[in-house]
Design a protein around this motif. Structure first.
Motif, short mmCIF file in Angstrom:
data_model
loop_
_atom_site.label_atom_id
_atom_site.label_comp_id
_atom_site.label_asym_id
_atom_site.label_seq_id
_atom_site.Cartn_x
_atom_site.Cartn_y
_atom_site.Cartn_z
N ASN A 23 0.84 -1.21 0.00
CA ASN A 23 0.00 0.00 0.00
C ASN A 23 0.87 1.25 0.00
OD1 ASN A 23 -2.35 -1.48 -0.04
ND2 ASN A 23 -2.75 -1.28 2.16
N ASN A 24 1.94 1.26 0.78
CA ASN A 24 2.84 2.41 0.83
C ASN A 24 3.50 2.65 -0.53
OD1 ASN A 24 2.24 2.87 3.50
ND2 ASN A 24 4.10 1.89 4.30
N LYS A 25 3.91 1.57 -1.19
CA LYS A 25 4.51 1.68 -2.52
C LYS A 25 3.50 2.26 -3.52
CE LYS A 25 7.93 -2.02 -2.17
NZ LYS A 25 8.32 -3.34 -2.69
N MET A 26 2.26 1.79 -3.43
CA MET A 26 1.20 2.29 -4.33
C MET A 26 0.94 3.77 -4.09
SD MET A 26 -0.85 1.77 -6.80
CE MET A 26 -0.96 0.01 -7.00
N VAL A 27 0.90 4.19 -2.82
CA VAL A 27 0.67 5.61 -2.50
C VAL A 27 1.80 6.46 -3.06
CG1 VAL A 27 0.61 7.28 -0.59
CG2 VAL A 27 -0.78 5.21 -0.47
N VAL A 28 3.04 6.01 -2.92
CA VAL A 28 4.18 6.75 -3.45
C VAL A 28 4.08 6.85 -4.97
CG1 VAL A 28 6.69 6.68 -3.78
CG2 VAL A 28 5.71 6.24 -1.51
N LYS A 29 3.73 5.77 -5.65
CA LYS A 29 3.59 5.80 -7.10
C LYS A 29 2.48 6.77 -7.53
CE LYS A 29 5.22 1.08 -7.97
NZ LYS A 29 4.83 -0.27 -8.40
N LEU A 30 1.35 6.71 -6.83
CA LEU A 30 0.24 7.60 -7.18
C LEU A 30 0.60 9.06 -6.93
CD1 LEU A 30 -2.82 5.54 -5.88
CD2 LEU A 30 -2.15 5.95 -8.25
N LEU A 31 1.30 9.34 -5.85
CA LEU A 31 1.74 10.72 -5.58
C LEU A 31 2.71 11.20 -6.66
CD1 LEU A 31 2.18 10.78 -1.70
CD2 LEU A 31 0.51 12.05 -3.06
N ALA A 32 3.60 10.30 -7.10
CA ALA A 32 4.53 10.66 -8.17
C ALA A 32 3.77 10.98 -9.46
CB ALA A 32 5.54 9.53 -8.40
N ILE A 33 2.74 10.22 -9.74
CA ILE A 33 1.92 10.47 -10.93
C ILE A 33 1.22 11.82 -10.82
CG2 ILE A 33 -0.15 9.73 -12.19
CD1 ILE A 33 0.77 6.83 -11.65
N VAL A 34 0.66 12.12 -9.65
CA VAL A 34 -0.02 13.41 -9.44
C VAL A 34 0.95 14.56 -9.61
CG1 VAL A 34 -1.16 14.85 -7.70
CG2 VAL A 34 -1.88 12.49 -8.02
N VAL A 35 2.13 14.47 -8.99
CA VAL A 35 3.13 15.53 -9.12
C VAL A 35 3.56 15.68 -10.58
CG1 VAL A 35 5.51 16.16 -8.51
CG2 VAL A 35 3.94 15.37 -6.74
N GLY A 36 3.76 14.54 -11.27
CA GLY A 36 4.13 14.60 -12.69
C GLY A 36 3.05 15.26 -13.54
N MET A 37 1.79 14.95 -13.29
CA MET A 37 0.69 15.57 -14.04
C MET A 37 0.60 17.06 -13.75
SD MET A 37 -2.17 12.55 -13.68
CE MET A 37 -3.50 13.57 -14.27
N PHE A 38 0.81 17.44 -12.50
CA PHE A 38 0.77 18.85 -12.12
C PHE A 38 1.89 19.62 -12.85
CE2 PHE A 38 1.60 22.36 -9.10
CZ PHE A 38 0.33 22.91 -9.06
N GLY A 39 3.10 19.03 -12.85
CA GLY A 39 4.22 19.66 -13.55
C GLY A 39 3.98 19.75 -15.05
N PHE A 40 3.41 18.70 -15.63
CA PHE A 40 3.09 18.71 -17.05
C PHE A 40 2.09 19.82 -17.38
CE2 PHE A 40 0.58 17.21 -20.71
CZ PHE A 40 1.59 17.16 -21.65
N GLY A 41 1.11 20.03 -16.48
CA GLY A 41 0.13 21.10 -16.69
C GLY A 41 0.80 22.46 -16.76
N PHE A 42 1.79 22.70 -15.90
CA PHE A 42 2.51 23.97 -15.94
C PHE A 42 3.38 24.10 -17.17
CE2 PHE A 42 1.56 24.61 -11.41
CZ PHE A 42 1.26 25.97 -11.45
N ALA A 43 3.94 22.98 -17.62
CA ALA A 43 4.84 23.00 -18.77
C ALA A 43 4.10 23.01 -20.10
CB ALA A 43 5.77 21.79 -18.71
N LEU A 44 2.80 22.75 -20.09
CA LEU A 44 2.04 22.60 -21.32
C LEU A 44 2.02 23.86 -22.18
CD1 LEU A 44 0.53 20.45 -22.80
CD2 LEU A 44 -1.56 21.16 -21.67
#
Length: 187
Positions: free
Chosen positions: A10-31
């Motif tokens: 579960n901890n690994k999954m939470v870390v992966k999901l947080l990384a995806i959210v941060v990546g999507m947020f960064g992509f939104g700014f870079a778009l």
């Protein structure tokens, strides 16, 4: 499976999901910058300059005639009437021309508008030189007021020979609320 192994998974999954959210947020700014770079590289952005051009010693190419089509539209939430007095003009490259745009605020309140131009095909945008344009600044119309707003321009004679027709579209946005916020923040 034991409880400790489930917790680790579960901890690994939470870390992966947080990384995806941060990546999507960064992509939104870079778009937006990525879009601008891509459009510039492909020559499809259609943006015109927001700075007045200087008309000095421009040689007129009378061997060519360029058709310029003006399209106007108002964005959702903008109550103004907005249209080009002359929808289509034919100009020689280098020749100074003027098109007037009729604007009316039919509401009972003052409204501030900002026009944003675009040119199609995009490569023609860099050859469209505006010496005077209502799009350079925000426009305020009082309740019921109507005005003619001029746009003076010339087409650079360096316009590629294969471009004989292009469209200039102005989209008018209601910026009253954002202008008032800026004014409040300054005061």
């Amino acid at each position: 499976m034991n409880t400790q192994q489930n917790q680790t998974n579960n901890n690994k999954m939470v870390v992966k999901l947080l990384a995806i959210v941060v990546g999507m947020f960064g992509f939104g700014f870079a778009l937006v910058p990525l879009y601008d770079v891509l459009c510039d590289a492909l020559g499809i952005n259609g943006k015109t300059s927001n700075v007045a051009a200087v008309y000095e010693s421009v040689e007129i190419d009378e061997s060519r005639l360029i058709t310029v089509d003006f399209i106007t539209r108002v964005n959702t939430g903008m109550p103004w009437e907005f249209k080009a007095e002359t929808r289509v003009v034919k100009v020689h490259p280098g020749e100074m021309s003027q098109v007037n745009f009729y604007v009316k605020n039919p509401t009972g309140a003052d409204v501030i508008g900002q026009a944003v131009p675009s040119v199609s095909p995009g490569p023609a945008a860099i050859f469209m030189n505006k010496t005077e344009c209502f799009c350079f600044e925000q426009q305020t119309l009082k309740a019921g007021e109507e005005v003619l707003m001029p746009m003076k321009f010339y087409i650079d004679p360096q316009l590629p020979k294969d471009i004989t027709y292009f469209t200039v579209q102005y989209t008018l946005y209601n910026v009253t609320a954002s202008s008032e916020v800026v004014a409040q923040n300054r005061g």
